[in-house]
Design an enzyme around this catalytic site. Structure first.
Site, PDB file in Angstrom:
ATOM      1  N   ASN A 154       0.803  -1.217   0.000  1.00  0.00           N
ATOM      2  CA  ASN A 154       0.000   0.000   0.000  1.00  0.00           C
ATOM      3  C   ASN A 154       0.839   1.273   0.000  1.00  0.00           C
ATOM      4  O   ASN A 154       0.311   2.352  -0.220  1.00  0.00           O
ATOM      5  CB  ASN A 154      -0.945   0.014   1.213  1.00  0.00           C
ATOM      6  CG  ASN A 154      -0.225  -0.297   2.502  1.00  0.00           C
ATOM      7  OD1 ASN A 154       0.346  -1.376   2.664  1.00  0.00           O
ATOM      8  ND2 ASN A 154      -0.230   0.638   3.408  1.00  0.00           N
ATOM      9  N   GLN A 182      -5.059  -3.695  -1.930  1.00  0.00           N
ATOM     10  CA  GLN A 182      -4.599  -2.793  -2.986  1.00  0.00           C
ATOM     11  C   GLN A 182      -4.637  -3.441  -4.367  1.00  0.00           C
ATOM     12  O   GLN A 182      -4.792  -2.754  -5.376  1.00  0.00           O
ATOM     13  CB  GLN A 182      -3.160  -2.321  -2.700  1.00  0.00           C
ATOM     14  CG  GLN A 182      -3.019  -1.434  -1.479  1.00  0.00           C
ATOM     15  CD  GLN A 182      -3.676  -0.071  -1.638  1.00  0.00           C
ATOM     16  OE1 GLN A 182      -3.923   0.410  -2.741  1.00  0.00           O
ATOM     17  NE2 GLN A 182      -3.964   0.559  -0.514  1.00  0.00           N
ATOM     18  N   SER A 202     -11.249  -5.067   0.029  1.00  0.00           N
ATOM     19  CA  SER A 202     -11.984  -3.958   0.629  1.00  0.00           C
ATOM     20  C   SER A 202     -12.656  -3.136  -0.459  1.00  0.00           C
ATOM     21  O   SER A 202     -12.057  -2.862  -1.497  1.00  0.00           O
ATOM     22  CB  SER A 202     -10.997  -3.079   1.404  1.00  0.00           C
ATOM     23  OG  SER A 202     -11.669  -1.983   1.977  1.00  0.00           O
ATOM     24  N   HIS A 204     -13.625   0.104  -0.378  1.00  0.00           N
ATOM     25  CA  HIS A 204     -13.297   1.536  -0.539  1.00  0.00           C
ATOM     26  C   HIS A 204     -11.957   1.782  -1.236  1.00  0.00           C
ATOM     27  O   HIS A 204     -11.605   2.930  -1.497  1.00  0.00           O
ATOM     28  CB  HIS A 204     -13.386   2.280   0.799  1.00  0.00           C
ATOM     29  CG  HIS A 204     -12.255   2.091   1.746  1.00  0.00           C
ATOM     30  ND1 HIS A 204     -11.249   3.014   1.879  1.00  0.00           N
ATOM     31  CD2 HIS A 204     -11.967   1.110   2.622  1.00  0.00           C
ATOM     32  CE1 HIS A 204     -10.397   2.612   2.809  1.00  0.00           C
ATOM     33  NE2 HIS A 204     -10.815   1.447   3.273  1.00  0.00           N
ATOM     34  N   CYS A 329      -2.455   5.311   7.133  1.00  0.00           N
ATOM     35  CA  CYS A 329      -2.991   4.530   8.244  1.00  0.00           C
ATOM     36  C   CYS A 329      -2.143   4.690   9.489  1.00  0.00           C
ATOM     37  O   CYS A 329      -2.592   4.439  10.586  1.00  0.00           O
ATOM     38  CB  CYS A 329      -3.049   3.055   7.873  1.00  0.00           C
ATOM     39  SG  CYS A 329      -3.856   2.789   6.315  1.00  0.00           S
TER      40      CYS A 329
END
Ligand code: PLP
Length: 394
Positions: A154, A182, A202, A204, A329
């Site tokens: 990421n 990713q 994921s 989003h 993050c």
């Protein structure tokens, strides 16, 4: 005319695609039923939407719909995969292998396993930021039950050799989990070709909504057994209790379908924009270095260092272009990114590195405007005579 602020932080999250919003809206309004209420039309309508989404997500992985477990996102999927597989496999062994470049959502469950008495080996990447099958092989022992290596990083975008690691794990009878938050929707991920047993994704990160994701769990050869981490109504084959987020799941389904249909064309378009940005920054900023530049990378990733100019200060100067220093993050913590450090960068090199993330709605005009602002800001900082001397070129 370019509209500011410009969003170039697609690894942190992505804008919701209007087509995805369209797929979600009916389930936030008139079709509000509980997908577990099979006794009436409201519930059946919701369940039908979940069924379609399950097929869409499975389709993007060339997998079976019943192998998809809906969760709240990749963090939960990683926790379920790692804690669930290790705890269920305890009788077979107590050793887990992962890499130092993983997301915190993999590293932290691994730390938890260590507290429970498991041993975890954190494999170092090669100098390009890739976790090789050889490095994983060297870490395996008779007691290894699980390997977790991410599909794409990421921060630096590097792609790991999943098929080679999968082959190795199969040979040794070890389960293989990959955090594909990713990579999903951006690289080909047919689960049987890449040879994984568990895969986290994921919504989003692929222009879907936040707070929803999935774990793919292999059902055959081998049939993967997991201990749940949530207990309740026994939803999702007992692996993830809790009323389903129907609108979010419908959004994840639509986002997966769109990503699959448009992946190849999008990848080429985004790669051309990324290369344009990289070329210009490298040409106009002396000493600029690309982290992970020697490896195969995600098309939309550019992690680049500007010697002598701290990334946090630079981002303050270029406020109307959204990028990230290190990982969003972990940016609450001031330490340099564990990924850049794991790649072998000094703290100074890590602190001058900026992550650009391009994606579906990024335009050439935005890339050019962003490049212009960063070039100007780096020059201003350097001319202002930062006491820190420029690092020697590598
Ligand atoms: C974003 C991300 C996660 C966390 O996903 P959430 O859905 O936000 O929980 C985990 N791993 C990687 C590699 C990510 O990029």
């Amino acid at each position: 005319m370019v509209k500011f602020p410009i969003y170039l932080d697609y690894h942190a999250t992505t804008p919701l695609d209007p087509r995805v919003l369209g797929a979600m809206l009916p389930y936030l309004t008139e079709h509000f039923g509980n997908a577990a209420s099979r006794t009436h039309a409201f519930g059946l309508r919701a369940e039908a939407a979940v069924t379609v989404a399950r097929e869409e997500v499975a389709g993007a992985l060339s997998a079976e719909p019943r192998e998809i477990i809906f969760t709240s996102g990749a963090t939960e999927s990683n926790n379920l995969a790692i804690l669930g597989a290790a705890r269920a496999g305890r009788a077979k062994g107590d050793h887990v292998v992962t890499s130092v470049l993983e997301h915190r959502a993999v590293l932290d469950p691994c730390r938890q396993l260590e507290k429970e008495g498991f041993r975890v080996t954190y494999v170092a990447p090669d100098r390009h930021g890739v976790t090789s099958a050889d490095a994983v092989a060297a870490a395996l022992t008779e007691r290894t039950i699980l390997v977790s290596v991410m599909a794409a990083n990421n921060e630096i975008g590097t792609l790991n050799p999943l098929a080679a690691i999968g082959h190795l794990c199969k040979e040794r009878g070890v389960l293989f989990h990959t955090d594909a938050a990713q990579a999903f929707g951006k690289t080909p991920l047919a689960v049987h070709e890449v040879g994984v047993d568990l895969l986290s994704l994921s919504a989003h990160k692929i222009c879907g909504p936040k707070g929803v994701g999935a774990l793919w769990v292999r059902s055959l050869n081998p049939r993967v057994k997991l201990d749940p981490i949530l207990y309740g109504g026994g939803h999702e084959r007992g692996l993830r209790s809790g009323t389903l987020n129907v609108a979010g799941i419908a959004g994840l389904g639509a986002a997966s379908r769109i990503a699959l249909a448009e992946r190849e064309a999008e990848e080429a378009r985004v790669r051309a924009l990324r290369d344009r940005l990289q070329l210009r920054l490298c040409a106009e900023i002396a000493g600029a270095f690309v982290n992970g530049g020697g490896a195969e990378r995600l098309a939309g990733n550019l992690n680049i260092g500007f010697p002598g100019v701290r990334a946090d200060g630079l981002m303050m100067d270029v406020r109307d272009v959204a990028v990230s220093a290190g990982s969003a993050c972990t940016s609450a913590t001031p330490e340099p990114s564990h990924v850049l450090r794991g790649l072998g960068l000094s703290p100074e090199e890590a602190n001058v590195s900026v992550r650009f993330g391009l994606g579906r709605f990024t335009t050439e005009e935005e890339v050019d405007a962003a490049a212009e602002r960063f070039v100007a800001a780096v020059r201003r900082r350097r001319e202002a005579g930062t006491p820190r001397p420029a690092l020697p070129p590598k």
